[in-house]
Design an enzyme around this catalytic site. Structure first.
Site, PDB file in Angstrom:
ATOM      1  N   ASP A  11       0.884  -1.187   0.000  1.00 16.38           N
ATOM      2  CA  ASP A  11       0.000   0.000   0.000  1.00 16.38           C
ATOM      3  C   ASP A  11       0.920   1.234   0.000  1.00 16.38           C
ATOM      4  O   ASP A  11       0.969   1.976   0.959  1.00 16.38           O
ATOM      5  CB  ASP A  11      -0.975  -0.010   1.201  1.00 16.38           C
ATOM      6  N   HIS A 245       9.364  -1.165   9.058  1.00 19.81           N
ATOM      7  CA  HIS A 245       8.338  -2.214   9.057  1.00 19.81           C
ATOM      8  C   HIS A 245       8.416  -3.104   7.797  1.00 19.81           C
ATOM      9  O   HIS A 245       8.657  -4.299   7.885  1.00 19.81           O
ATOM     10  CB  HIS A 245       6.934  -1.595   9.045  1.00 19.81           C
TER      11      HIS A 245
HETATM   12  O1  RIB Z   1       1.830  -0.756  10.948  1.00 13.55           O
HETATM   13  C1  RIB Z   1       2.783  -0.503   9.963  1.00 13.55           C
HETATM   14  C2  RIB Z   1       2.261  -0.870   8.590  1.00 13.55           C
HETATM   15  O2  RIB Z   1       1.140  -0.041   8.265  1.00 13.55           O
HETATM   16  C3  RIB Z   1       3.247  -0.652   7.490  1.00 13.55           C
HETATM   17  O3  RIB Z   1       3.040  -1.632   6.499  1.00 13.55           O
HETATM   18  C4  RIB Z   1       2.876   0.703   6.962  1.00 13.55           C
HETATM   19  O4  RIB Z   1       3.302   0.900   5.626  1.00 13.55           O
HETATM   20  C5  RIB Z   1       1.386   0.691   7.073  1.00 13.55           C
HETATM   21  O5  RIB Z   1       0.834   0.013   5.965  1.00 13.55           O
HETATM   22 CA    CA Z   2       2.658  -0.849   4.187  1.00  6.90          CA
END
Ligand code: RIB
Ligand code: CA
Length: 321
Positions: A11, A245
């Site tokens: 995303d 992340h």
């Molecule tokens: O909680 C972190 C996640 O949420 C990551 O993938 C960030 O890009 C959002 O999509």
């Molecule tokens: Ca993400």
């Protein structure tokens, strides 16, 4: 290590942009396609961002598909915090040059199923947005999806609090129904959640090294990620950097030895109460010896960061040759 065929379901988002970069940079990966989901931003713009990041990295050959644009049981609506964390345009409000082509017309879920059928054990899927596309693919053709080597997701929080509510992590909270369908299927899942991603941090000391490559890609990526580092300094000053992340999920999909894992059966709570979207061990399957989820609970962050930086710097330097 043999080269892994990989699909990224993103995303695009700042850290998703880093996940794409990691997959392009690692010679052990052949990125065969990117699927765009909604979350940090709506699916169409996430696809545009993915195309632009790939273009910046001279990787226009990687096709981009749009998957499902809404969660299973409600309509997607962008929340203000997403614009704050990732910028209005999703990539730190940095203008990247448009790609030379558009996204593919085939639905992303169908592309994923076709790839699973074609490559089976040789295919790894990494999801760094909501689990909507994966759940849809499992529903449509479970037996084919079961053949893939592994599905590694960035999502969930088992031993630490959530980042949307005290129990919910953002990617799970976007579509808890889909996430629950995925976890309670019998597919092999690696869960790379906040337990490890909040410990894996990047600072401007690292993005400065990208700038020092004097490459367009290094400078633009540093602009995008510095935006995110500044937001993290405001929102999470206790961390001392921004969380890696999504690129950590790509790293773990390639080399699971970056993390320590618990082998569990996981479920997601979907009732609309204080525990909405919590990832937790499935009580009904606690004594089932067959577990399908490896939950990362600790990370060798120094070794991962070293690898991350080597890959990014090599990629940026080689793009200039
Ligand atoms: O909680 C972190 C996640 O949420 C990551 O993938 C960030 O890009 C959002 O999509
Ligand atoms: Ca993400």
């Amino acid at each position: 290590m043999s080269v892994k065929k990989m699909i990224l379901d993103v995303d695009t988002g700042v850290d998703d942009a880093m996940a794409i970069t990691y997959a392009i940079a690692d010679p052990n990966v052949e990125l065969i396609g990117v699927l765009s989901s909604y979350g940090n931003i709506e699916a169409n713009r996430a696809a545009v961002n993915a195309l632009r990041v790939l273009h910046l990295l001279h990787a226009d050959q990687v096709p981009v598909f749009i998957g499902n644009t809404d969660p299973v049981d409600h309509k997607y609506q962008r929340i203000d915090i997403n614009a704050q964390i990732h910028g209005e345009n999703g990539i730190g409000d940095v203008d990247l040059e448009p790609a030379t082509h558009d996204f593919e017309s085939q639905n992303g879920v169908d592309f994923m199923i076709e790839a699973a059928e074609k490559y089976g054990k040789d295919l790894t899927i990494v999801a760094t947005g909501p689990m909507t596309n994966i759940a849809a693919a499992i529903k449509k053709n479970h037996d084919v999806m079961k053949q893939v080597n592994n599905i590694t997701i960035m999502g969930g929080a088992l031993t630490v609090p959530g980042n949307v509510t005290p129990v919910a992590e953002a990617n799970i909270e976007q579509d808890p129904v889909a996430a629950n369908e995925m976890f309670t299927s019998d597919l092999n899942i690696n869960m790379v959640g906040l337990d490890v991603t909040l410990r894996t941090l990047l600072t401007k000391a690292e993005t400065k090294q990208w700038r020092a490559t004097n490459t367009e890609a290094g400078q633009k990526m540093a602009d995008i990620v510095d935006y995110y580092i500044d937001v993290y300094a405001d929102i999470y000053p206790e961390l001392g950097g921004c969380s890696l992340h999504d690129p950590l999920a790509v790293g773990v999909a390639i080399d699971p030895s970056f993390v320590t894992m618990l082998h569990l059966n996981i479920m997601v709570t979907t009732e609309h109460d204080a525990y909405y979207a919590r990832t937790i061990a499935d009580k009904a399957r606690l004594n089932d010896p067959d577990t399908n989820v490896n939950v990362a609970v600790n990370v060798d962050k120094e070794r991962y960061l070293q690898e991350f930086m080597n890959l990014f710097l090599n990629l940026f330097n080689n793009l200039n040759k």
